[in-house]
Motif scaffolding. Structure first.
Motif, PDB file in Angstrom:
ATOM      1  N   TRP A   4       0.838  -1.204   0.000  1.00 47.51           N
ATOM      2  CA  TRP A   4       0.000   0.000   0.000  1.00 47.51           C
ATOM      3  C   TRP A   4       0.874   1.255   0.000  1.00 47.51           C
ATOM      4  O   TRP A   4       0.646   2.183  -0.781  1.00 47.51           O
ATOM      5  CB  TRP A   4      -0.902   0.020   1.231  1.00 47.51           C
ATOM      6  N   PHE A   5       1.862   1.272   0.900  1.00 42.82           N
ATOM      7  CA  PHE A   5       2.751   2.436   0.979  1.00 42.82           C
ATOM      8  C   PHE A   5       3.522   2.605  -0.322  1.00 42.82           C
ATOM      9  O   PHE A   5       3.685   3.730  -0.818  1.00 42.82           O
ATOM     10  CB  PHE A   5       3.717   2.253   2.146  1.00 42.82           C
ATOM     11  N   ALA A   6       4.025   1.502  -0.893  1.00 44.46           N
ATOM     12  CA  ALA A   6       4.818   1.590  -2.122  1.00 44.46           C
ATOM     13  C   ALA A   6       3.976   2.165  -3.258  1.00 44.46           C
ATOM     14  O   ALA A   6       4.456   3.018  -4.025  1.00 44.46           O
ATOM     15  CB  ALA A   6       5.344   0.200  -2.490  1.00 44.46           C
ATOM     16  N   ALA A   7       2.724   1.725  -3.391  1.00 40.36           N
ATOM     17  CA  ALA A   7       1.871   2.243  -4.462  1.00 40.36           C
ATOM     18  C   ALA A   7       1.609   3.738  -4.271  1.00 40.36           C
ATOM     19  O   ALA A   7       1.684   4.519  -5.231  1.00 40.36           O
ATOM     20  CB  ALA A   7       0.554   1.466  -4.504  1.00 40.36           C
ATOM     21  N   ALA A   8       1.314   4.155  -3.041  1.00 39.82           N
ATOM     22  CA  ALA A   8       1.064   5.577  -2.785  1.00 39.82           C
ATOM     23  C   ALA A   8       2.326   6.408  -3.017  1.00 39.82           C
ATOM     24  O   ALA A   8       2.276   7.485  -3.632  1.00 39.82           O
ATOM     25  CB  ALA A   8       0.557   5.760  -1.350  1.00 39.82           C
ATOM     26  N   PHE A   9       3.465   5.906  -2.551  1.00 44.77           N
ATOM     27  CA  PHE A   9       4.731   6.612  -2.752  1.00 44.77           C
ATOM     28  C   PHE A   9       5.035   6.753  -4.245  1.00 44.77           C
ATOM     29  O   PHE A   9       5.434   7.826  -4.725  1.00 44.77           O
ATOM     30  CB  PHE A   9       5.856   5.856  -2.044  1.00 44.77           C
ATOM     31  N   GLY A  10       4.860   5.660  -5.016  1.00 44.30           N
ATOM     32  CA  GLY A  10       5.124   5.723  -6.449  1.00 44.30           C
ATOM     33  C   GLY A  10       4.217   6.696  -7.162  1.00 44.30           C
ATOM     34  O   GLY A  10       4.655   7.415  -8.066  1.00 44.30           O
ATOM     35  N   LEU A  11       2.933   6.743  -6.768  1.00 47.19           N
ATOM     36  CA  LEU A  11       2.014   7.686  -7.405  1.00 47.19           C
ATOM     37  C   LEU A  11       2.400   9.128  -7.113  1.00 47.19           C
ATOM     38  O   LEU A  11       2.388   9.986  -8.011  1.00 47.19           O
ATOM     39  CB  LEU A  11       0.588   7.423  -6.925  1.00 47.19           C
ATOM     40  N   VAL A  12       2.786   9.412  -5.858  1.00 51.37           N
ATOM     41  CA  VAL A  12       3.139  10.791  -5.491  1.00 51.37           C
ATOM     42  C   VAL A  12       4.427  11.225  -6.198  1.00 51.37           C
ATOM     43  O   VAL A  12       4.487  12.288  -6.833  1.00 51.37           O
ATOM     44  CB  VAL A  12       3.282  10.901  -3.961  1.00 51.37           C
ATOM     45  N   VAL A  13       5.468  10.390  -6.102  1.00 48.00           N
ATOM     46  CA  VAL A  13       6.758  10.753  -6.710  1.00 48.00           C
ATOM     47  C   VAL A  13       6.636  10.780  -8.232  1.00 48.00           C
ATOM     48  O   VAL A  13       7.159  11.684  -8.893  1.00 48.00           O
ATOM     49  CB  VAL A  13       7.850   9.768  -6.257  1.00 48.00           C
ATOM     50  N   GLY A  14       5.935   9.790  -8.816  1.00 51.82           N
ATOM     51  CA  GLY A  14       5.774   9.768 -10.266  1.00 51.82           C
ATOM     52  C   GLY A  14       5.010  10.972 -10.773  1.00 51.82           C
ATOM     53  O   GLY A  14       5.376  11.563 -11.799  1.00 51.82           O
ATOM     54  N   THR A  15       3.947  11.361 -10.061  1.00 51.85           N
ATOM     55  CA  THR A  15       3.180  12.535 -10.461  1.00 51.85           C
ATOM     56  C   THR A  15       4.039  13.793 -10.408  1.00 51.85           C
ATOM     57  O   THR A  15       3.997  14.638 -11.307  1.00 51.85           O
ATOM     58  CB  THR A  15       1.955  12.706  -9.540  1.00 51.85           C
TER      59      THR A  15
END
Length: 825
Positions: free
Chosen positions: A11-22
């Protein structure tokens, strides 16, 4: 421990990837710090990889029935992006926090996929490890955390490290011993500590780090507040995930493409304007230098000026030199030197300073350099003013020479408005030693050109060019440069990409904000719609659970006119049909039980006298005292009981044929009137006690039609026997046969017990007996009328009964068409 045992690092990895990728996709120019210099050329593809990997992981978690390959693909893309980011932005620049954070994410993310931890999450373990690691490093090397805390002082950072160590140890101890209260206290404290890091990085505009610690803060808050993992099932969850993906991801995708196109357009415009600005500045300097050379060359070759210098006509020389200084609007100073460097005419604007200037480079170049006009390096005059000068030799004849000098003030050059936009920074420096002639930002001169601290001199050695570089603060710069022809000057125009792209950054921020807002609105709508649909479906579910129980009202309230309402209507119809079927089934079971009771009784009734009579005959035969008259009477009784059994079994066989579809007719021409007379005579013979009470009304002429004679005989016999059975002794039974158009009507009327109104509709149902018929036992199985109806309907006719109520008699009516039945009926 509820959510603490099931919260996953994924869950954390998906949220982190979305924030950093965005952040990388929408505001790539914000990654201008020195630690991002290696990833900057690939920041947008890297952000896209983060986004695709995280979105794929998120979709796999939302749709667990999808193939496992989808989840592994998302994790592979995410880990690839994070590995490159970790190496280029942490290992090589020697970042301190990323050395712990990113490998820990990767290790626990893979560990969660093992068989042991497949049903257990490791997010609290991850948070505890991060807290202990950060706490230890803050205590040991606080200098590495100055930018990660709002309290950026050594003693405070060590205290912050102690706080991290204490809360991390409390969380680890709580997880190890299963103490939920300790875990929640630790998580609340860690949320505040990570919030401090988030705000600190946000104040320094470090968006990637801010996003990572913001997600960590949110994770701590959610684990602190929530008690159980929400049930991810049902219509509400399906609507939630569908609307979340359908609302947020398309907006982010379209926004990313729009942002990319806008950034490309602005980059092209920025480059074009920078090149135009540097070329315009270069052209102006080239023109100014050309004019200065032309003025000096013209004056130095003027015969009148040469003659005045040779003759020592001071007045003429002063007028000519001051003319250059005052009238041309180009030179800020002008003076004349003799061949030894002594001042012949001093500059009025330089306070008429005189002396020997033989050591000056510009004098030596002009004296020994032929007829060319030379441009000096920047220098300070004896009056303390920064200047560059143009100098040329004046040939006086007979080997005599003088040097004419025209100077340009660098202060005035710095004050002159530039042709470039104000958002551009303009520098002019001398290539020979890098000395600054002009700078638009601070107005410095005679120092080393700032651009040479960013780029090596050889990178600016071309006639013109355009490139990108980082300044000392790590800001990304666009650098356009060009050489001024016939001079040693280079013009450099620089623009900060962060500032230049701030409109796109704002647009990207708006797109992300709109996506988040649209997602929030979609989720609220999905919750509202899902709740409405779920409540209605739950009502349907409860209705299904209540099937089979009596219901006076509609089982499900059909609200609206949509598909769910139509489903509710259909369910109510189905439930009504099931109720009717169950009612009929209960009635059929009751009739069956009644039939079994009656059948057993009816079959036993003739068998008892049969057995008794046979035993009597056997005893008489053994004793030899048999009386022929008594034996004959006994045999007649046996015959009547056998006939009764035969009729019962025949009725049961007829019903069996009726239900199995094997009840066939054999039709042929026959006279119904003759058949009716025959039936009445037979019944009258068998029932002598009814003599005079049975009457038949038939026409004198034959009633011929195509019918099954045997079945019509059975029909008339059943109806008359039924009337006699339920009529008190001494009451008449009338049979009437009428001829109608293309049909024959038969009526059998009695004055017996009658039929209740509620029983008339089921009177011809197999095994059914009216309530008063069951009370007035007269034998039979309740099959006669059902067989009668089948016989009539097979002939294409109809049968009915009417009665004014109990005790008021009954009239059965049969209508038979004369030619409505085929031989294959």
């Amino acid at each position: 421990m509820g959510i603490l045992e099931r919260a996953r690092v994924e869950w954390f990895a998906a949220a982190f990837g979305l924030v950093v990728g965005t952040t990388m996709v929408f505001v790539p120019y914000e990654f201008g710090a020195a630690i991002f210099q290696l990833i900057y050329p690939y920041v947008r593809p890297l952000g896209s990889l983060f986004l695709v990997g995280s979105a794929t992981m998120l979709a796999a978690m939302m749709y667990p029935t999808w193939p496992a390959l989808v989840g592994w693909l998302g994790r592979a893309l995410f880990l690839t992006a994070m590995a490159f980011y970790w190496w280029a932005a942490t290992v090589l620049p020697r970042g301190i926090t990323g050395l712990v954070l990113y490998p820990l994410i990767a290790a626990l993310l893979l560990l969660e996929r093992t068989h042991r931890f497949r049903e257990r999450g490791l997010l609290p373990v991850f948070i505890a490890c991060v807290a202990l690691s950060f706490g230890g490093m803050m205590v040991l090397v606080p200098s590495g955390f100055h930018r990660l805390s709002l309290l950026a002082f050594g003693p405070f950072l060590r205290l912050l490290g102690v706080a991290f160590l204490g809360t991390g140890a409390l969380l680890a101890l709580g997880l190890g011993r299963g103490h939920e209260k300790r875990c929640r206290i630790a998580l609340a404290s860690l949320g505040l500590l990570f919030l401090n890091m988030t705000l600190a990085l946000g104040s320094r505009r470090s968006w990637a780090g801010m996003g990572a610690y913001a997600v960590l803060t949110l994770a701590c808050v959610l684990l602190w507040r929530m008690r159980q993992v929400p049930a991810l099932s049902g219509v509400r969850w399906r609507l939630f995930r569908g609307m979340a993906l359908a609302s947020v991801l398309p907006i982010l995708g379209v926004g990313a493409v729009t942002s990319y196109v806008a950034q490309r357009a602005i980059a092209a415009e920025l480059r074009g304007k920078a090149q135009q600005a540097v070329l315009t500045e270069t052209a102006w300097l080239e023109q100014s230098a050309a004019i200065a050379r032309s003025l000096l060359r013209s004056q130095s070759r003027d015969p009148g000026f040469i003659e005045a210098v040779r003759a020592g006509d001071r007045k003429e020389m002063v007028e000519r030199v001051e003319l250059l200084e005052r009238e041309t609007a180009l030179f800020d100073a002008a003076w004349l030197l003799d061949s030894s460097g002594e001042t012949l005419v001093p500059s009025l604007r330089l306070n008429r300073i005189t002396g020997n200037f033989a050591q000056r480079e510009y004098f030596q170049q002009a004296l020994n350099g032929g007829d060319a006009v030379w441009v000096s390096r920047p220098f300070l005059t004896r009056a303390g003013l920064p200047f560059i000068v143009f100098s040329t030799r004046v040939d006086l004849g007979d080997g005599q020479r003088a040097v004419l000098v025209g100077g340009l003030s660098l202060k005035r050059l710095g004050r002159q408005s530039t042709l470039a936009s104000r958002s551009y920074h303009v520098e002019i420096f001398d290539r020979r030693d890098g000395t600054l002639l002009r700078e638009t930002e601070r107005g410095d001169v005679l120092t080393r050109a700032p651009v040479l601290g960013v780029l090596a001199p050889e990178e600016l050695s071309g006639k013109e060019g355009l490139l990108e570089a980082f300044d000392e603060a790590g800001r990304r710069l666009l650098v356009a440069h060009a050489q001024v022809p016939d001079t040693e000057w280079t013009v450099v125009v620089t623009a900060g990409l962060r500032e230049a792209f701030s409109p796109v950054t704002r647009m990207g921020a708006w797109v992300v904000a709109i996506a988040v807002l649209a997602g929030a609105i979609a989720l609220l709508l999905s919750r509202w719609v899902g709740r409405d649909v779920a409540v209605r479906l739950e009502t349907l579910r409860d209705g299904f659970a209540a099937l089979g129980t009596p219901a006076l009202e509609p089982r499900v309230q059909a609200r609206g006119d949509d598909e769910v309402a139509q489903l509710a209507d259909g369910f109510n119809d189905m439930a009504a049909r099931i109720d009717r079927t169950q009612k009929e089934l209960r009635e059929a079971i009751a009739i069956r039980d009644q039939f079994l009771s009656m059948a057993s009784h009816e079959l036993r009734t003739p068998l008892t006298p049969l057995k008794a009579t046979l035993e009597l005959l056997i005893r008489q035969a053994e004793s030899g005292t048999a009386n022929p008259e008594r034996q004959r009477a006994s045999l007649e009784r046996l015959n009547r009981q056998v006939d009764r059994l035969t009729r019962l079994i025949g009725d049961m066989l007829d019903v069996s044929r009726l239900q199995s579809g094997r009840f066939a007719l054999t039709v042929a021409p026959m006279d119904l009137a003759a058949l009716a007379r025959e039936v009445m005579e037979r019944i009258q013979t068998t029932r002598p006690e009814r003599e005079g009470l049975l009457s038949l009304e038939v026409p004198d002429a034959p009633l011929v039609g195509r019918w099954d004679e045997q079945r019509l005989d059975q029909l008339l016999t059943n109806l008359v026997e039924n009337a006699l059975r339920y009529s008190p002794p001494g009451t008449p039974v009338v049979v009437r046969v009428f001829e109608e158009a293309d049909a024959v009507r038969v009526e059998v009327e009695d004055r017996g017990i009658g039929i209740p109104a509620e029983s008339l509709s089921q009177l011809f149902t197999p095994f059914f007996r009216a309530r008063n018929a069951a009370e007035h036992y007269a034998g039979g199985l309740g099959l006669g009328l059902a067989i009668c109806r089948e016989i009539v309907e097979r002939h294409g006719g109809r049968i009915g009964a009417r009665s004014d109520g109990p005790g008021k008699g009954t009239c059965f009516t049969v209508w038979l068409p004369r030619a409505a039945v085929s031989d294959a009926a």
